[in-house]
Design an enzyme around this catalytic site. Structure first.
Site, PDB file in Angstrom:
ATOM      1  CE  LYS A  42      -4.198  -1.866   2.189  1.00 35.12           C
ATOM      2  NZ  LYS A  42      -5.117  -1.680   3.354  1.00 35.12           N
ATOM      3  CD  GLU A  85      -9.419  -8.614  -3.475  1.00 33.32           C
ATOM      4  OE1 GLU A  85      -8.279  -9.016  -3.142  1.00 33.32           O
ATOM      5  OE2 GLU A  85     -10.295  -8.324  -2.633  1.00 33.32           O
ATOM      6  CE1 TYR A 115      -9.803  -2.382   0.507  1.00 34.24           C
ATOM      7  CE2 TYR A 115      -8.870  -0.444  -0.567  1.00 34.24           C
ATOM      8  CZ  TYR A 115      -8.708  -1.596   0.187  1.00 34.24           C
ATOM      9  OH  TYR A 115      -7.462  -1.955   0.619  1.00 34.24           O
ATOM     10  CG  ASN A 131      -3.860  -1.756   6.871  1.00 29.39           C
ATOM     11  OD1 ASN A 131      -3.659  -1.432   5.708  1.00 29.39           O
ATOM     12  ND2 ASN A 131      -4.949  -2.394   7.255  1.00 29.39           N
ATOM     13  CG  HIS A 156      -5.587  -5.893  -0.241  1.00 26.58           C
ATOM     14  ND1 HIS A 156      -6.807  -5.753   0.364  1.00 26.58           N
ATOM     15  CD2 HIS A 156      -5.757  -6.828  -1.217  1.00 26.58           C
ATOM     16  CE1 HIS A 156      -7.687  -6.555  -0.234  1.00 26.58           C
ATOM     17  NE2 HIS A 156      -7.075  -7.218  -1.191  1.00 26.58           N
TER      18      HIS A 156
HETATM   19  P1  IDP Z   1      -8.507  -6.014   5.601  1.00 25.00           P
HETATM   20  O1  IDP Z   1      -7.625  -5.136   4.740  1.00 25.00           O
HETATM   21  O2  IDP Z   1      -7.759  -6.568   6.786  1.00 25.00           O
HETATM   22  O3  IDP Z   1      -9.233  -7.078   4.803  1.00 25.00           O
HETATM   23  P2  IDP Z   1     -11.030  -4.563   5.714  1.00 25.00           P
HETATM   24  O4  IDP Z   1     -11.984  -4.577   6.863  1.00 25.00           O
HETATM   25  O5  IDP Z   1     -11.435  -5.277   4.469  1.00 25.00           O
HETATM   26  O6  IDP Z   1      -9.616  -5.068   6.249  1.00 25.00           O
HETATM   27  O7  IDP Z   1     -10.776  -3.026   5.383  1.00 25.00           O
HETATM   28  C1  IDP Z   1     -10.105  -2.652   4.194  1.00 25.00           C
HETATM   29  C2  IDP Z   1      -9.118  -1.546   4.519  1.00 25.00           C
HETATM   30  O8  IDP Z   1      -9.832  -0.394   4.953  1.00 25.00           O
HETATM   31  C3  IDP Z   1      -8.158  -1.855   5.673  1.00 25.00           C
HETATM   32  O9  IDP Z   1      -7.049  -2.632   5.268  1.00 25.00           O
HETATM   33  C4  IDP Z   1      -7.773  -0.463   6.111  1.00 25.00           C
HETATM   34  O10 IDP Z   1      -6.815   0.146   5.230  1.00 25.00           O
HETATM   35  C5  IDP Z   1      -9.096   0.276   5.974  1.00 25.00           C
HETATM   36  N1  IDP Z   1      -9.909   0.238   7.212  1.00 25.00           N
HETATM   37  C6  IDP Z   1     -10.591  -0.821   7.708  1.00 25.00           C
HETATM   38  N2  IDP Z   1     -11.224  -0.511   8.847  1.00 25.00           N
HETATM   39  C7  IDP Z   1     -10.957   0.804   9.072  1.00 25.00           C
HETATM   40  C8  IDP Z   1     -11.340   1.738  10.108  1.00 25.00           C
HETATM   41  O11 IDP Z   1     -12.072   1.420  11.048  1.00 25.00           O
HETATM   42  N3  IDP Z   1     -10.833   3.018   9.990  1.00 25.00           N
HETATM   43  C9  IDP Z   1     -10.037   3.408   8.960  1.00 25.00           C
HETATM   44  N4  IDP Z   1      -9.663   2.574   7.962  1.00 25.00           N
HETATM   45  C10 IDP Z   1     -10.115   1.281   8.020  1.00 25.00           C
HETATM   46 MG    MG Z   2     -10.755  -6.925   3.416  1.00 21.87          MG
END
Ligand code: IDP
Ligand code: MG
Length: 139
Positions: free
Chosen positions: A9, A126, A49, A112, A115
């Site tokens: 990312k 994807e 997304y 984070n 992905h």
């Molecule tokens: P994942 O990447 O672990 O599958 P997802 O719930 O699918 O997590 O969320 C996609 C992305 O959205 C996350 O990797 C993160 O970058 C962002 N994200 C998820 N939850 C939050 C939140 O509560 N606040 C801000 N960004 C979030």
């Molecule tokens: Mg996800």
């Protein structure tokens, strides 16, 4: 053998951690089937997304994912989807286990570092979202 889809990312590229994350992919036994640098457009981020559309963090997530270049990749090994999720760690780096990519390189629940597809059906969708048939056939 199974394939999954990964993104290094924008925060990880910006912090010069892309090479370390690629090295970790290989150390974990993944074959890097395809990888390319890419600048994700707003429309691509919104489509990729789509499951999160309407959530409070969606606008910020789209801004972040379009804020700088990424590396998108197709990874292959046994149990690829689950293994890459385990190597990445929990979505929130604060909750991620020691030794995971998000623990080591993640800055926040949003920024984070990486992905990984959630399941095999998402992986298939994807991969074709970001790679053409020709790019996949040549690898
Ligand atoms: P994942 O990447 O672990 O599958 P997802 O719930 O699918 O997590 O969320 C996609 C992305 O959205 C996350 O990797 C993160 O970058 C962002 N994200 C998820 N939850 C939050 C939140 O509560 N606040 C801000 N960004 C979030
Ligand atoms: Mg996800």
């Amino acid at each position: 053998m199974e394939k999954t889809f990964a993104i290094i990312k924008p925060d990880a590229v910006e912090a010069r951690n892309a090479g370390k994350i690629l090295a970790r992919m290989e150390a974990e036994g993944f074959r890097v089937v395809a990888m390319k640098g890419h600048r994700i457009s707003k429309a691509e981020a919104e489509g990729f997304y789509a499951e999160h559309a309407g959530k409070g963090f969606f606008g910020a997530l789209v801004s972040y994912m379009t804020s700088g270049p990424v590396f998108v990749a197709v990874l292959e090994r046994e149990n690829a989807v689950a293994h890459w999720r385990a190597v990445m760690g929990a979505t929130n780096p604060a909750n991620a286990d020691e030794g995971t990519i998000r623990k080591e390189f993640g800055q926040s629940i949003e920024r984070n570092a990486a992905h990984g597809s959630a399941n095999a059906a998402d992986a298939a969708r994807e991969v074709t979202f970001f790679f053409s048939q020709a790019e996949l056939l040549s690898s």
